[in-house]
Write a protein that holds these residues in place. Structure first.
Motif, PDB file in Angstrom:
ATOM      1  N   HIS A 119       0.774  -1.310   0.103  1.00 26.38           N
ATOM      2  CA  HIS A 119       0.149   0.024  -0.130  1.00 26.38           C
ATOM      3  C   HIS A 119       0.933   1.453   0.037  1.00 26.38           C
ATOM      4  CE1 HIS A 119      -3.420   2.168   0.294  1.00 26.38           C
ATOM      5  NE2 HIS A 119      -3.621   2.471   1.529  1.00 26.38           N
ATOM      6  N   CYS A 143       1.898  -5.156 -13.626  1.00 24.06           N
ATOM      7  CA  CYS A 143       0.489  -5.291 -13.882  1.00 24.06           C
ATOM      8  C   CYS A 143      -0.081  -3.898 -13.272  1.00 24.06           C
ATOM      9  CB  CYS A 143      -0.179  -6.284 -13.031  1.00 24.06           C
ATOM     10  SG  CYS A 143      -2.186  -6.336 -13.550  1.00 24.06           S
ATOM     11  N   ARG A 171      -6.058   5.642 -13.281  1.00 25.24           N
ATOM     12  CA  ARG A 171      -5.723   4.220 -13.065  1.00 25.24           C
ATOM     13  C   ARG A 171      -6.172   3.504 -14.052  1.00 25.24           C
ATOM     14  NH1 ARG A 171      -2.851   7.122 -10.543  1.00 25.24           N
ATOM     15  NH2 ARG A 171      -2.048   6.822  -8.412  1.00 25.24           N
ATOM     16  N   ASP A 214       0.174   4.238   0.586  1.00 25.87           N
ATOM     17  CA  ASP A 214       0.151   5.316   1.691  1.00 25.87           C
ATOM     18  C   ASP A 214       0.997   4.982   2.834  1.00 25.87           C
ATOM     19  OD1 ASP A 214      -1.351   7.047   0.397  1.00 25.87           O
ATOM     20  OD2 ASP A 214      -3.304   6.079   0.760  1.00 25.87           O
ATOM     21  N   LEU A 237     -12.608   0.153  -0.104  1.00 30.23           N
ATOM     22  CA  LEU A 237     -12.442   1.359   0.984  1.00 30.23           C
ATOM     23  C   LEU A 237     -13.919   2.148   0.607  1.00 30.23           C
ATOM     24  CD1 LEU A 237     -10.877   3.018   3.201  1.00 30.23           C
ATOM     25  CD2 LEU A 237     -10.854   4.505   1.249  1.00 30.23           C
ATOM     26  N   THR A 278       4.671  -4.444 -10.616  1.00 31.64           N
ATOM     27  CA  THR A 278       3.659  -3.417 -10.830  1.00 31.64           C
ATOM     28  C   THR A 278       4.092  -2.385 -11.779  1.00 31.64           C
ATOM     29  OG1 THR A 278       2.630  -1.644  -9.515  1.00 31.64           O
ATOM     30  CG2 THR A 278       4.600  -2.291  -8.635  1.00 31.64           C
ATOM     31  N   GLU A 312       3.811   0.425 -11.339  1.00 30.99           N
ATOM     32  CA  GLU A 312       4.051   1.911 -10.550  1.00 30.99           C
ATOM     33  C   GLU A 312       5.627   1.860 -10.855  1.00 30.99           C
ATOM     34  OE1 GLU A 312       2.520   2.768  -6.889  1.00 30.99           O
ATOM     35  OE2 GLU A 312       0.518   1.959  -7.336  1.00 30.99           O
ATOM     36  N   LYS A 336      -7.461  -0.261   0.077  1.00 33.00           N
ATOM     37  CA  LYS A 336      -7.176   0.294  -1.378  1.00 33.00           C
ATOM     38  C   LYS A 336      -8.770   1.029  -1.688  1.00 33.00           C
ATOM     39  CE  LYS A 336      -3.210  -1.564  -0.879  1.00 33.00           C
ATOM     40  NZ  LYS A 336      -3.130  -3.111  -1.172  1.00 33.00           N
ATOM     41  N   PRO A 353     -12.936   9.408   1.090  1.00 32.11           N
ATOM     42  CA  PRO A 353     -12.099  10.419   0.874  1.00 32.11           C
ATOM     43  C   PRO A 353     -11.471  10.346  -0.319  1.00 32.11           C
ATOM     44  CG  PRO A 353     -11.088   8.362   2.362  1.00 32.11           C
ATOM     45  CD  PRO A 353     -12.457   8.482   2.076  1.00 32.11           C
TER      46      PRO A 353
END
Ligand code: NAD
Ligand code: DAU
Length: 337
Positions: free
Chosen positions: A90, A180, A217, A92, A196, A128, A130, A192, A208
């Motif tokens: 995660h 991915c 995304r 965050d 959430l 990922t 990312e 996530k 939020p």
């Protein structure tokens, strides 16, 4: 073609790992799955309750940094392939505390690579998109895009990817990497965004949205990712494969779709301070896995998000259990330590 028979799946009690383990047991008749997981807050055996008595599924409560345990498991079960999902995942949390991300994602991957090297085991790293960093309004990440991670999470995943590549290059190991885009579907821990949002909407809590909510995304239904990993593990000759759903959505689009499916009002949305260093857009060019391995996503976003919302609505007990802290003692309670 590889035909692995005894597969060590690490992180198989987490979101994607659970879906992968279930897919193997349900769809691949001849394989044995050894599922090694540390059962952090993100790993839940309650997700696997229907598979715990399955003879082809062996659960090992352990840490991927424990080299002795890994060697013993590899030897005792004649492991011929490792699929590494285990990670701190995660973004965050990585901003709040990066250290455990390096410990698990980098040092844990290194420990697995050493064992794989010593026992001549095929190694697939679940990475990922990312690692590529952030895109502007145009363009896509291809396998040739430079790695340029922006968060401590993605930096730790990129470091692991480099290690995997180095073991292939230096020691001639059989190594594979999949990168991915964002997954969604059943069994995702509700830190996530999608679970959430569903959980908060169910409870009438605010949802939020970081910054302006216009971050993009590329969403992929989790079982499509699992099938892509299996294709790469069994058929790929090249090292790196991107996997993506071709479903670019802004966060506001996704939350709006969920609220509409749940019959909830958009007034639940609350704009909050942005995530530090928030990546603006991810988008995957998945043409390599499509053309070389014939993989394509089978679940559209509209179908996938409908199924996902329905699953969480039908599994409120799962959501309550994984968010209650109760599950932390689950393994000891049910399986005796
Ligand atoms: P998750 O956080 O839901 O699950 C991670 C699992 O790893 C948990 O079961 C946890 O207990 C286990 N784990 C953590 N540290 C461990 C350790 N030291 N030893 C053994 N087990 C440990 O994560 P996820 O969303 O299922 O992601 C799985 C993998 O896929 C990760 O490597 C992640 O980087 C990658 N990935 C995730 C996505 C996504 O959208 N969720 C997309 C692309 C890639
Ligand atoms: O792209 C793949 C990655 O996708 C994986 O490697 C990561 O493990 C996975 O967590 C995911 O990362 P994201 O940061 O994209 O996912 P997350 O669900 O945390 O956030 C999705 C988007 O929603 C992101 O732009 C941040 C935003 N967001 C998230 C949360 C939790 C919000 O606006 N509000 C929130 O409360």
């Amino acid at each position: 073609m590889r035909e692995p028979k005894n597969i060590l799946v690490t992180g198989g009690a987490g979101f994607i790992g659970v879906n992968f383990v279930k897919m193997l047991l349900d769809e691949v008749p001849d394989v044995k799955v050894v599922n090694l997981d540390a059962l952090t807050y993100a790993g839940n055996l309650t997700s696997l309750h229907d598979k715990m008595d399955e003879p082809r599924h062996v659960f090992v409560h352990g840490d991927i940094r424990d080299s002795d345990l890994l060697s013993r498991v590899a030897r005792e079960h004649s492991i011929d392939a490792i699929v590494n999902f285990a990670a701190e995942s995660h973004v965050d949390r990585s901003i709040e505390g990066p250290k455990v991300f390096v410990e698990t994602n980098v040092l844990g991957t290194l420990a697995l690579l050493e064992v794989a090297r010593n026992a001549d085991i095929t190694f697939l790293q679940v990475s990922t998109d990312e690692v590529y960093g952030s895109l502007g309004d145009e363009g896509y990440f291809s396998e040739e895009t430079n790695v340029k991670p922006n968060s401590p999470y993605s930096a730790s995943k990129a470091a692991a990817d480099h290690l995997v590549h180095s073991f292939k290059h230096t020691f001639g190991m059989d190594c594979l990497i999949t990168r991915c885009s964002n997954n969604y579907g059943p069994y995702q821990f509700p830190e996530k965004m999608i679970p959430l949002c569903i959980n908060n909407a169910r409870l009438g809590r605010k949802i939020p949205i970081y910054g302006d909510g216009m971050q993009v995304r590329d969403w992929l239904f989790v079982t499509d990712h699992c099938h892509a990993i299996w294709k790469v593990l069994t058929e790929a000759e090249d090292e790196v494969f991107n996997v993506g759903g071709n479903n670019e959505k802004t966060n506001l689009d996704v939350v709006g779709a969920i609220l509409a499916l749940m019959g909830k009002d958009e007034s639940l949305i609350e704009f909050v301070e942005d995530r530090p260093g928030h990546d603006r857009r991810y988008a995957i060019d998945a043409s390599k896995i499509q053309s070389r391995l014939g993989w394509t996503p089978s679940v559209t976003f509209e179908e996938g998000i409908r199924r996902t919302v329905a699953w969480y609505q039908e599994h409120q007990a799962w959501m309550d259990e994984v968010t209650s802290g109760e599950y932390l003692g689950y393994y000891e309670r049910v399986y005796g330590g």
